[in-house]
Design an enzyme around this catalytic site. Structure first.
Site, PDB file in Angstrom:
ATOM      1  N   GLU A  89      -4.767   3.657   6.290  1.00 34.33           N
ATOM      2  CA  GLU A  89      -4.925   3.301   4.801  1.00 34.33           C
ATOM      3  C   GLU A  89      -5.455   4.472   4.225  1.00 34.33           C
ATOM      4  O   GLU A  89      -4.765   5.278   3.049  1.00 34.33           O
ATOM      5  CB  GLU A  89      -5.180   1.970   4.219  1.00 34.33           C
ATOM      6  CG  GLU A  89      -5.159   1.644   2.900  1.00 34.33           C
ATOM      7  CD  GLU A  89      -5.648   0.152   2.740  1.00 34.33           C
ATOM      8  OE1 GLU A  89      -5.465  -0.511   3.479  1.00 34.33           O
ATOM      9  OE2 GLU A  89      -6.044  -0.021   1.496  1.00 34.33           O
ATOM     10  N   ARG A 131       0.681  -1.271   0.052  1.00 30.07           N
ATOM     11  CA  ARG A 131      -0.011   0.125  -0.004  1.00 30.07           C
ATOM     12  C   ARG A 131       0.707   1.220  -0.107  1.00 30.07           C
ATOM     13  O   ARG A 131       0.394   2.422   0.609  1.00 30.07           O
ATOM     14  CB  ARG A 131      -1.073   0.138   1.353  1.00 30.07           C
ATOM     15  CG  ARG A 131      -1.920  -1.200   1.286  1.00 30.07           C
ATOM     16  CD  ARG A 131      -2.721  -0.968   0.079  1.00 30.07           C
ATOM     17  NE  ARG A 131      -3.687  -2.203   0.164  1.00 30.07           N
ATOM     18  CZ  ARG A 131      -3.413  -3.371  -0.484  1.00 30.07           C
ATOM     19  NH1 ARG A 131      -2.226  -3.387  -1.198  1.00 30.07           N
ATOM     20  NH2 ARG A 131      -4.360  -4.310  -0.378  1.00 30.07           N
ATOM     21  N   SER A 190     -10.895  -0.791   4.203  1.00 33.05           N
ATOM     22  CA  SER A 190     -10.040  -0.921   5.335  1.00 33.05           C
ATOM     23  C   SER A 190      -9.533   0.411   5.780  1.00 33.05           C
ATOM     24  O   SER A 190      -9.020   1.231   5.069  1.00 33.05           O
ATOM     25  CB  SER A 190      -8.910  -1.848   5.194  1.00 33.05           C
ATOM     26  OG  SER A 190      -9.215  -3.279   4.485  1.00 33.05           O
TER      27      SER A 190
HETATM   28  C1  LIG Z   1     -15.750  -0.540  -0.361  1.00 31.09           C
HETATM   29  C2  LIG Z   1     -14.230  -0.385  -0.682  1.00 31.09           C
HETATM   30  C3  LIG Z   1     -13.444  -1.312  -0.677  1.00 31.09           C
HETATM   31  C4  LIG Z   1     -11.880  -1.278  -0.802  1.00 31.09           C
HETATM   32  N1  LIG Z   1     -11.087  -2.436  -1.219  1.00 31.09           N
HETATM   33  C5  LIG Z   1     -10.121  -2.004  -1.349  1.00 31.09           C
HETATM   34  C6  LIG Z   1      -9.025  -3.223  -1.533  1.00 31.09           C
HETATM   35  O1  LIG Z   1      -9.272  -4.303  -1.381  1.00 31.09           O
HETATM   36  N2  LIG Z   1      -7.539  -3.066  -1.796  1.00 31.09           N
HETATM   37  C7  LIG Z   1      -7.130  -1.535  -1.849  1.00 31.09           C
HETATM   38  O2  LIG Z   1      -5.870  -1.536  -2.223  1.00 31.09           O
HETATM   39  N3  LIG Z   1      -7.800  -0.658  -1.728  1.00 31.09           N
HETATM   40  C8  LIG Z   1      -9.408  -0.990  -1.454  1.00 31.09           C
HETATM   41  N4  LIG Z   1     -10.266   0.366  -1.117  1.00 31.09           N
HETATM   42  C9  LIG Z   1      -9.395   1.615  -1.153  1.00 31.09           C
HETATM   43  C10 LIG Z   1      -9.703   2.359  -2.538  1.00 31.09           C
HETATM   44  O3  LIG Z   1     -10.249   1.771  -3.460  1.00 31.09           O
HETATM   45  C11 LIG Z   1      -8.232   2.517  -3.049  1.00 31.09           C
HETATM   46  O4  LIG Z   1      -7.318   3.041  -2.271  1.00 31.09           O
HETATM   47  C12 LIG Z   1      -8.220   3.356  -4.312  1.00 31.09           C
HETATM   48  O5  LIG Z   1      -7.053   3.147  -5.151  1.00 31.09           O
HETATM   49  C13 LIG Z   1      -8.681   4.672  -4.250  1.00 31.09           C
HETATM   50  O6  LIG Z   1      -8.919   5.213  -5.613  1.00 31.09           O
HETATM   51  P1  LIG Z   1      -9.694   6.694  -5.741  1.00 31.09           P
HETATM   52  O7  LIG Z   1      -9.812   7.082  -7.035  1.00 31.09           O
HETATM   53  O8  LIG Z   1     -10.990   6.884  -5.008  1.00 31.09           O
HETATM   54  O9  LIG Z   1      -8.922   7.766  -4.869  1.00 31.09           O
HETATM   55  P2  LIG Z   1      -8.993   8.907  -3.654  1.00 31.09           P
HETATM   56  O10 LIG Z   1      -9.909   8.194  -2.747  1.00 31.09           O
HETATM   57  O11 LIG Z   1      -9.669  10.028  -4.426  1.00 31.09           O
HETATM   58  O12 LIG Z   1      -7.626   9.195  -3.393  1.00 31.09           O
HETATM   59  C14 LIG Z   1      -6.892   8.505  -2.794  1.00 31.09           C
HETATM   60  C15 LIG Z   1      -5.476   9.116  -2.624  1.00 31.09           C
HETATM   61  O13 LIG Z   1      -4.806   8.811  -4.200  1.00 31.09           O
HETATM   62  C16 LIG Z   1      -4.458  10.268  -4.434  1.00 31.09           C
HETATM   63  N5  LIG Z   1      -4.557  10.397  -5.969  1.00 31.09           N
HETATM   64  C17 LIG Z   1      -5.495  10.362  -6.798  1.00 31.09           C
HETATM   65  N6  LIG Z   1      -5.486  10.358  -7.906  1.00 31.09           N
HETATM   66  C18 LIG Z   1      -4.102  10.617  -8.124  1.00 31.09           C
HETATM   67  C19 LIG Z   1      -3.295  10.650  -9.258  1.00 31.09           C
HETATM   68  N7  LIG Z   1      -3.611  10.797 -10.561  1.00 31.09           N
HETATM   69  N8  LIG Z   1      -1.934  11.015  -8.935  1.00 31.09           N
HETATM   70  C20 LIG Z   1      -1.318  11.153  -7.686  1.00 31.09           C
HETATM   71  N9  LIG Z   1      -1.941  10.823  -6.745  1.00 31.09           N
HETATM   72  C21 LIG Z   1      -3.600  10.613  -6.721  1.00 31.09           C
HETATM   73  C22 LIG Z   1      -5.064  11.314  -3.512  1.00 31.09           C
HETATM   74  O14 LIG Z   1      -4.420  12.510  -3.498  1.00 31.09           O
HETATM   75  C23 LIG Z   1      -5.342  10.591  -2.400  1.00 31.09           C
HETATM   76  O15 LIG Z   1      -4.277  10.884  -1.295  1.00 31.09           O
HETATM   77  C24 LIG Z   1     -11.562   0.010  -0.936  1.00 31.09           C
HETATM   78  C25 LIG Z   1     -12.428   1.084  -0.831  1.00 31.09           C
HETATM   79  C26 LIG Z   1     -13.714   0.934  -0.601  1.00 31.09           C
HETATM   80  C27 LIG Z   1     -14.719   1.964  -0.559  1.00 31.09           C
END
Ligand SMILES: Cc1cc2nc3c(=O)[nH]c(=O)nc-3n(C[C@H](O)[C@H](O)[C@H](O)COP(=O)(O)OP(=O)(O)OC[C@H]3O[C@@H](n4cnc5c(N)ncnc54)[C@H](O)[C@@H]3O)c2cc1C
Length: 328
Positions: free
Chosen positions: A315, A174, A225
């Site tokens: 996380e 992560r 998580s």
């Molecule tokens: C129901 C659920 C289940 C999940 N299960 C998992 C799992 O199994 N495994 C897992 O790893 N995660 C899991 N997650 C967490 C989440 O899905 C991941 O962290 C995902 O990658 C976040 O994507 P996002 O576009 O929503 O990012 P955001 O939540 O919008 O942003 C997260 C971070 O990414 C940064 N960011 C976004 N875009 C960019 C970019 N282009 N360049 C640089 N930084 C950037 C943001 O600044 C922020 O710090 C889960 C979340 C939920 C709600």
């Protein structure tokens, strides 16, 4: 209001950029929590995003880049500055190589790869969010994470477009180098996949999806998580002795194990609750606030700290907190 009118006008004049003021970030987070962003910018192409970022950086106003908001806790006060989103989402294939722009949905990339008989991302089915954030946080599930397939990441460093191979990305659990360089914004990623029968990949993905849906119902306002799992060899011997073999997965101890021991399941803070079936899953029951969410997170951290002497690490990522919430 920190963002000068001149900056807002300049942003609004960039082609393929949409600019809104006072947008509630609760509408852009899966928790459904977060106050207004002074300025909310969505850029539909790499070029447009690069220009918007340059204008934002030159303005001196605080800025933050978000993806789909599935891993964010945004303050109830919102963000006093510019929030930027890259929505460019082209996905392309050349043989076993797949390229995706950062604004594409990770699920779209997973499905695209499966449909073309390319193995490598199928265990990531059901992880919500964008491709850019998946690389940023090295997203993964069921024993695999995206770094295993990353060949190259293109990103913005100020006005310069740079590329890193996987070693330079410093991926681990992560984590990536991008978490330590918030000003480097991921534009696109190239992945190396392995040809495999599409039906086999689809079946594996469908099985995982079913399990995930039971754990994270589609309408649940959460971030998956809350805390990272702990790396077994990093734990003090006194703690390791207390961990039953059966809970250890891929060299890690789920933080849910420690949280369960301190009675986390079902704990509540106002409208925020720990799931009664999973101690590392916190959700908004409807009208929860960021303040309540942070209180609950801090309470859980201090309970684990006093019982086991361990510091749980979030996380989830924080936006709009100054200073960022401190360890309990
Ligand atoms: C129901 C659920 C289940 C999940 N299960 C998992 C799992 O199994 N495994 C897992 O790893 N995660 C899991 N997650 C967490 C989440 O899905 C991941 O962290 C995902 O990658 C976040 O994507 P996002 O576009 O929503 O990012 P955001 O939540 O919008 O942003 C997260 C971070 O990414 C940064 N960011 C976004 N875009 C960019 C970019 N282009 N360049 C640089 N930084 C950037 C943001 O600044 C922020 O710090 C889960 C979340 C939920 C709600």
């Amino acid at each position: 209001m920190t963002v000068p009118k001149e900056t807002i006008d300049r942003l609004a004049n960039i082609p393929n950029v949409s600019v809104s003021q006072g947008v509630l970030l609760s509408r852009h987070t899966r928790f459904g929590i977060g106050g207004p962003a002074d300025v909310f910018v969505q850029a539909a192409s790499e070029q447009a995003f690069a220009e918007a970022l340059e204008v934002s950086q030159a303005s001196g106003a605080p800025y933050s880049v978000i993806g789909d908001g599935t891993n964010l806790i945004v303050s109830d006060q919102g963000f006093d500055g510019i929030v930027l989103r890259l929505t460019a989402q082209t996905i392309e294939q050349e043989g076993a190589t797949v390229r995706a722009e950062a604004g594409a949905e990770l699920q779209a990339l997973v499905d695209y790869s499966i449909d073309r008989g390319l193995r490598g991302l199928e265990t990531m089915t059901g992880i919500p969010g964008s491709v850019g954030a998946a690389v940023y946080g090295n997203a993964g599930a069921y024993g695999h994470s995206i770094d295993e397939r990353v060949r190259q990441v293109r990103f913005l460093d100020g006005p310069a477009v740079r590329s890193f191979g996987p070693a330079e990305c410093h991926f681990h659990y992560r984590e990536s180098i991008f978490k330590g360089h918030k000003d480097w914004i991921i534009l696109a990623v190239e992945l190396g996949m392995t040809p495999a029968p599409a039906a086999e990949l689809r079946q594996a993905a469908d099985e995982i999806f079913k399990i995930r849906l039971a754990k994270y119902p589609a309408t649940m306002k959460c971030a998956g998580s809350i805390f990272k799992n702990l790396i077994l060899p990093d734990l003090p011997e006194s703690v390791r002795r207390q961990i039953p073999e059966r809970v250890i997965r891929e060299g890690k101890v789920p933080s849910a194990f420690f949280l369960e021991q301190v009675g986390a399941k079902g704990m509540r803070s106002g409208g925020i609750q720990v799931a009664d079936y999973h101690a590392n899953l916190i959700y908004n029951t409807g009208d929860g606030t960021a303040r309540e969410l942070c209180e609950l997170i801090n309470e859980l951290k201090s309970l684990v700290k006093s019982r086991f002497g361990l510091d749980l690490e979030e996380e989830v990522q924080y936006v709009g907190f100054s200073p960022a919430p401190q360890p309990a």
